[in-house]
Design a protein around this motif. Structure first.
Motif, PDB file in Angstrom:
ATOM      1  N   GLY A   1       0.846  -1.190   0.000  1.00 26.05           N
ATOM      2  CA  GLY A   1       0.000   0.000   0.000  1.00 26.05           C
ATOM      3  C   GLY A   1       0.883   1.240   0.000  1.00 26.05           C
ATOM      4  N   THR A   2       0.409   2.325  -0.606  1.00 21.29           N
ATOM      5  CA  THR A   2       1.292   3.488  -0.764  1.00 21.29           C
ATOM      6  C   THR A   2       0.670   4.801  -0.285  1.00 21.29           C
ATOM      7  N   ALA A   3      -0.323   4.726   0.617  1.00 23.01           N
ATOM      8  CA  ALA A   3      -0.839   5.965   1.197  1.00 23.01           C
ATOM      9  C   ALA A   3       0.227   6.522   2.135  1.00 23.01           C
ATOM     10  N   TYR A   4       0.495   7.789   2.072  1.00 25.60           N
ATOM     11  CA  TYR A   4       1.430   8.509   2.968  1.00 25.60           C
ATOM     12  C   TYR A   4       2.921   8.275   2.696  1.00 25.60           C
ATOM     13  N   VAL A   5       3.302   7.088   2.183  1.00 20.28           N
ATOM     14  CA  VAL A   5       4.733   6.745   2.201  1.00 20.28           C
ATOM     15  C   VAL A   5       5.563   7.396   1.096  1.00 20.28           C
ATOM     16  N   PHE A   6       4.953   7.684  -0.050  1.00 11.90           N
ATOM     17  CA  PHE A   6       5.732   8.266  -1.157  1.00 11.90           C
ATOM     18  C   PHE A   6       5.118   9.603  -1.579  1.00 11.90           C
TER      19      PHE A   6
ATOM     20  N   THR B   1      -4.853  10.526  -5.179  1.00  9.93           N
ATOM     21  CA  THR B   1      -4.809  11.500  -4.081  1.00  9.93           C
ATOM     22  C   THR B   1      -3.680  11.239  -3.080  1.00  9.93           C
ATOM     23  N   TYR B   2      -2.810  10.263  -3.337  1.00  5.24           N
ATOM     24  CA  TYR B   2      -1.725   9.977  -2.385  1.00  5.24           C
ATOM     25  C   TYR B   2      -0.507  10.864  -2.672  1.00  5.24           C
ATOM     26  N   GLY B   3      -0.685  12.156  -2.578  1.00  5.29           N
ATOM     27  CA  GLY B   3       0.427  13.081  -2.843  1.00  5.29           C
ATOM     28  C   GLY B   3       1.025  12.787  -4.208  1.00  5.29           C
TER      29      GLY B   3
ATOM     30  N   VAL C   1     -13.332  -5.434  -4.346  1.00  5.25           N
ATOM     31  CA  VAL C   1     -13.728  -4.451  -3.352  1.00  5.25           C
ATOM     32  C   VAL C   1     -12.563  -4.328  -2.368  1.00  5.25           C
ATOM     33  N   GLN C   2     -12.243  -3.092  -2.001  1.00  7.20           N
ATOM     34  CA  GLN C   2     -11.152  -2.848  -1.034  1.00  7.20           C
ATOM     35  C   GLN C   2     -11.753  -2.147   0.190  1.00  7.20           C
ATOM     36  N   VAL C   3     -11.597  -2.780   1.345  1.00 14.59           N
ATOM     37  CA  VAL C   3     -12.106  -2.201   2.602  1.00 14.59           C
ATOM     38  C   VAL C   3     -11.081  -2.406   3.704  1.00 14.59           C
TER      39      VAL C   3
ATOM     40  N   THR D   1      -7.481  -5.925   1.390  1.00 15.40           N
ATOM     41  CA  THR D   1      -7.680  -5.382   2.737  1.00 15.40           C
ATOM     42  C   THR D   1      -6.789  -4.164   2.949  1.00 15.40           C
ATOM     43  N   ALA D   2      -7.421  -3.000   2.993  1.00 15.02           N
ATOM     44  CA  ALA D   2      -6.721  -1.758   3.340  1.00 15.02           C
ATOM     45  C   ALA D   2      -6.474  -1.744   4.849  1.00 15.02           C
ATOM     46  N   LEU D   3      -5.520  -0.964   5.281  1.00 14.33           N
ATOM     47  CA  LEU D   3      -5.232  -0.771   6.714  1.00 14.33           C
ATOM     48  C   LEU D   3      -5.079  -2.097   7.477  1.00 14.33           C
ATOM     49  N   PRO D   4      -4.300  -3.046   6.957  1.00 17.36           N
ATOM     50  CA  PRO D   4      -4.206  -4.358   7.628  1.00 17.36           C
ATOM     51  C   PRO D   4      -3.552  -4.288   9.002  1.00 17.36           C
ATOM     52  N   PHE D   5      -2.792  -3.207   9.262  1.00 15.57           N
ATOM     53  CA  PHE D   5      -2.214  -3.003  10.599  1.00 15.57           C
ATOM     54  C   PHE D   5      -2.957  -1.870  11.334  1.00 15.57           C
ATOM     55  N   GLY D   6      -4.108  -1.478  10.822  1.00 20.47           N
ATOM     56  CA  GLY D   6      -4.828  -0.357  11.452  1.00 20.47           C
ATOM     57  C   GLY D   6      -3.964   0.889  11.479  1.00 20.47           C
ATOM     58  N   ARG D   7      -3.234   1.121  10.367  1.00 13.46           N
ATOM     59  CA  ARG D   7      -2.312   2.258  10.254  1.00 13.46           C
ATOM     60  C   ARG D   7      -1.266   2.221  11.374  1.00 13.46           C
ATOM     61  N   GLY D   8      -0.792   1.023  11.723  1.00 19.34           N
ATOM     62  CA  GLY D   8       0.250   0.873  12.737  1.00 19.34           C
ATOM     63  C   GLY D   8      -0.288   0.649  14.139  1.00 19.34           C
TER      64      GLY D   8
ATOM     65  N   GLY E   1       1.015  -0.859   4.075  1.00 18.30           N
ATOM     66  CA  GLY E   1       1.810   0.271   3.598  1.00 18.30           C
ATOM     67  C   GLY E   1       3.163   0.293   4.292  1.00 18.30           C
ATOM     68  N   THR E   2       4.208   0.592   3.532  1.00 16.19           N
ATOM     69  CA  THR E   2       5.534   0.765   4.140  1.00 16.19           C
ATOM     70  C   THR E   2       6.453   1.518   3.193  1.00 16.19           C
ATOM     71  N   ASN E   3       7.412   2.245   3.782  1.00 22.37           N
ATOM     72  CA  ASN E   3       8.485   2.804   2.951  1.00 22.37           C
ATOM     73  C   ASN E   3       9.830   2.232   3.395  1.00 22.37           C
ATOM     74  N   ASP E   4       9.765   1.081   4.074  1.00 17.71           N
ATOM     75  CA  ASP E   4      10.968   0.451   4.610  1.00 17.71           C
ATOM     76  C   ASP E   4      11.154  -0.915   3.935  1.00 17.71           C
ATOM     77  N   PRO E   5      12.247  -1.110   3.198  1.00 15.35           N
ATOM     78  CA  PRO E   5      12.404  -2.384   2.475  1.00 15.35           C
ATOM     79  C   PRO E   5      12.476  -3.600   3.398  1.00 15.35           C
TER      80      PRO E   5
HETATM   81  N1  LIG Z   1     -10.240   4.191   1.149  1.00 17.80           N
HETATM   82  C1  LIG Z   1      -9.221   3.502   0.684  1.00 17.80           C
HETATM   83  O1  LIG Z   1      -9.247   3.032  -0.433  1.00 17.80           O
HETATM   84  C2  LIG Z   1      -7.994   3.292   1.535  1.00 17.80           C
HETATM   85  C3  LIG Z   1      -7.899   3.912   2.794  1.00 17.80           C
HETATM   86  C4  LIG Z   1      -6.769   3.678   3.564  1.00 17.80           C
HETATM   87  C5  LIG Z   1      -5.747   2.867   3.075  1.00 17.80           C
HETATM   88  N2  LIG Z   1      -5.829   2.304   1.830  1.00 17.80           N
HETATM   89  C6  LIG Z   1      -4.753   1.437   1.293  1.00 17.80           C
HETATM   90  O2  LIG Z   1      -4.356   0.537   2.322  1.00 17.80           O
HETATM   91  C7  LIG Z   1      -2.935   0.614   2.456  1.00 17.80           C
HETATM   92  C8  LIG Z   1      -2.512   0.241   3.849  1.00 17.80           C
HETATM   93  O3  LIG Z   1      -2.926   1.230   4.785  1.00 17.80           O
HETATM   94  P1  LIG Z   1      -1.873   2.165   5.564  1.00 17.80           P
HETATM   95  O4  LIG Z   1      -0.598   2.144   4.815  1.00 17.80           O
HETATM   96  O5  LIG Z   1      -2.497   3.485   5.813  1.00 17.80           O
HETATM   97  O6  LIG Z   1      -1.788   1.439   6.970  1.00 17.80           O
HETATM   98  P2  LIG Z   1      -1.292  -0.007   7.466  1.00 17.80           P
HETATM   99  O7  LIG Z   1      -0.802  -0.805   6.314  1.00 17.80           O
HETATM  100  O8  LIG Z   1      -2.371  -0.581   8.305  1.00 17.80           O
HETATM  101  O9  LIG Z   1      -0.089   0.375   8.439  1.00 17.80           O
HETATM  102  C9  LIG Z   1       1.038   1.043   7.953  1.00 17.80           C
HETATM  103  C10 LIG Z   1       1.982   1.258   9.137  1.00 17.80           C
HETATM  104  O10 LIG Z   1       2.565  -0.007   9.502  1.00 17.80           O
HETATM  105  C11 LIG Z   1       3.989   0.133   9.524  1.00 17.80           C
HETATM  106  N3  LIG Z   1       4.559  -1.151   9.049  1.00 17.80           N
HETATM  107  C12 LIG Z   1       4.418  -1.730   7.859  1.00 17.80           C
HETATM  108  N4  LIG Z   1       5.035  -2.932   7.813  1.00 17.80           N
HETATM  109  C13 LIG Z   1       5.626  -3.089   9.034  1.00 17.80           C
HETATM  110  C14 LIG Z   1       6.415  -4.113   9.611  1.00 17.80           C
HETATM  111  N5  LIG Z   1       6.707  -5.230   8.931  1.00 17.80           N
HETATM  112  N6  LIG Z   1       6.860  -3.952  10.872  1.00 17.80           N
HETATM  113  C15 LIG Z   1       6.556  -2.839  11.591  1.00 17.80           C
HETATM  114  N7  LIG Z   1       5.796  -1.823  11.099  1.00 17.80           N
HETATM  115  C16 LIG Z   1       5.339  -1.954   9.827  1.00 17.80           C
HETATM  116  C17 LIG Z   1       4.310   1.249   8.587  1.00 17.80           C
HETATM  117  O11 LIG Z   1       5.505   1.891   8.958  1.00 17.80           O
HETATM  118  P3  LIG Z   1       6.827   1.799   8.010  1.00 17.80           P
HETATM  119  O12 LIG Z   1       6.572   2.692   6.837  1.00 17.80           O
HETATM  120  O13 LIG Z   1       7.916   2.285   8.923  1.00 17.80           O
HETATM  121  O14 LIG Z   1       7.007   0.375   7.621  1.00 17.80           O
HETATM  122  C18 LIG Z   1       3.119   2.193   8.814  1.00 17.80           C
HETATM  123  O15 LIG Z   1       3.329   3.002   9.948  1.00 17.80           O
HETATM  124  C19 LIG Z   1      -2.624   2.062   2.096  1.00 17.80           C
HETATM  125  O16 LIG Z   1      -1.239   2.276   1.919  1.00 17.80           O
HETATM  126  C20 LIG Z   1      -3.490   2.226   0.886  1.00 17.80           C
HETATM  127  O17 LIG Z   1      -2.877   1.657  -0.245  1.00 17.80           O
HETATM  128  C21 LIG Z   1      -6.960   2.487   1.078  1.00 17.80           C
END
Ligand SMILES: NC(=O)c1ccc[n+]([C@@H]2O[C@H](COP(=O)([O-])OP(=O)(O)OC[C@H]3O[C@@H](n4cnc5c(N)ncnc54)[C@H](OP(=O)(O)O)[C@@H]3O)[C@@H](O)[C@H]2O)c1
Length: 300
Positions: free
Chosen positions: A51-56, A87-89, A189-191, A217-224, A266-270
């Motif tokens: 996922g690439t929201a916020y990271v790039f 809309t992701y910057g 569908v993405q939720v 599945t968006a937000l699989p870590f609940g945004r961390g 989402g992540t910006n860390d390889p």
């Molecule tokens: N309405 C929509 O369509 C919608 C809404 C929200 C999101 N999305 C999609 O869902 C994607 C995922 O959501 P998200 O990026 O907001 O949140 P997320 O995936 O739930 O969580 C991202 C957070 O987890 C950290 N993380 C990732 N991998 C990790 C690991 N292995 N160990 C420790 N920390 C880790 C990331 O930090 P690091 O960068 O430091 O790894 C970041 O802080 C988005 O990027 C986007 O593509 C879609």
């Protein structure tokens, strides 16, 4: 200012930003990957993407370096799916440059989102991503139950995209998602869906299965949020047979539901990208284990 990278520059950037994380582990290479069939076509998709929201968000040198390293890690470890949005910057522009410099386009399953069925917005996304064809085009944050996907279907018929989808992470809009999913029958569908946010299990996942839509599945870590919940805690012994890290624990909970086509952390860390892709290997939790995982997280 943006610049165009050559393939050699991409390799150097990717290397500079995380050489260690790019080297696939021997065990990861030999183990088979978890892939899921896209219900509308049967095409197989690796079950962990990016996922690439916020990271790039900004198209600068440091961001392109990170993106190059993350995409290299994705590709080296069997991943293909990238989810972005208009809309992701600057994310689409960053991805477009890095994908072109790395010669990665043909290997990837590239998904983006538009705010509306607007041809100008589509044209802009295609230009920024430097591609003539998308794998998946999604309508972002669907709110209107009467929303038509007519234009998206036309673009699919014109082969501008191979699949179409809808998204929302607002539970108040789930009735609209259900109405559009049931009537328009998009391919995906993405939720939002995570171990501590399981609202999608009640209605969206069952309906997706009924209309044969793939689920991202968006937000699989609940945004961390999930990492913060287990901060300082060891992975329980009972989870070590299927998860090598907290990230894999959280992602494998989702992949333990066969209706989930792919997770898109989402992540910006390889190194995190490589860790997340590890969830595509080894056993998945069965229903009893998934219940135990829920109880564990609810007890924190
Ligand atoms: N309405 C929509 O369509 C919608 C809404 C929200 C999101 N999305 C999609 O869902 C994607 C995922 O959501 P998200 O990026 O907001 O949140 P997320 O995936 O739930 O969580 C991202 C957070 O987890 C950290 N993380 C990732 N991998 C990790 C690991 N292995 N160990 C420790 N920390 C880790 C990331 O930090 P690091 O960068 O430091 O790894 C970041 O802080 C988005 O990027 C986007 O593509 C879609």
């Amino acid at each position: 200012m943006t610049s165009t990278m050559t393939r050699r520059e991409f390799a150097l950037l990717a290397g500079a930003a995380g050489t260690a994380a790019l080297a696939p582990r021997a065990s990861a290479q030999s183990a088979s990957l978890i892939e899921r069939a896209i219900p509308s076509s049967g095409e197989l998709l690796p079950a962990v993407g990016l996922g690439t929201a916020y990271v790039f968000n900004s198209n600068d040198e440091a961001t392109r370096q990170k993106a190059a390293a993350v995409l290299q890690a994705l590709s080296a470890n069997g991943g293909r799916l990238i989810d972005t949005a208009s809309t992701y910057g600057d994310a689409e522009s960053v991805l477009g440059e890095v994908i072109m410099a790395g010669g990665l386009r043909a290997k990837l399953f590239l998904a983006t989102k538009l705010e509306s069925p607007n041809p100008a917005e589509l044209k802009r996304s295609l230009a920024r991503l430097k591609t003539a064809r998308l794998d998946l085009l999604q309508l972002h944050n669907v709110r209107d139950p009467q929303q038509s996907l007519g234009e998206f279907k036309d673009w699919k018929a014109q082969a501008i995209c191979r699949y179409i989808g809808i998204t929302s992470t607002y539970h108040g809009d789930f009735p609209a998602i259900e109405a559009v999913l049931g009537r328009e029958k998009p391919d995906f569908v993405q939720v939002d869906y995570s171990l501590d946010d399981r609202e999608a299990e009640k209605r969206i996942l069952p309906l997706a299965a009924e209309v044969k839509a793939g689920v991202l599945t968006a937000l699989p870590f609940g945004r961390g949020r999930l990492f913060r919940a287990v901060h300082g805690k060891e992975l329980p012994d009972w989870a070590k047979s299927f998860a090598g890290s907290w990230a894999q624990f959280f992602l494998k909970y989702l992949l333990g539901d066969a209706r989930v086509t792919a997770v898109i952390p989402g992540t910006n860390d390889p190194a995190h990208m490589t860790d997340n892709l590890g969830a595509m290997r080894g056993p998945l939790p069965d229903p009893d284990m998934r219940k135990r995982m829920v109880e564990f997280i609810e007890a924190l």
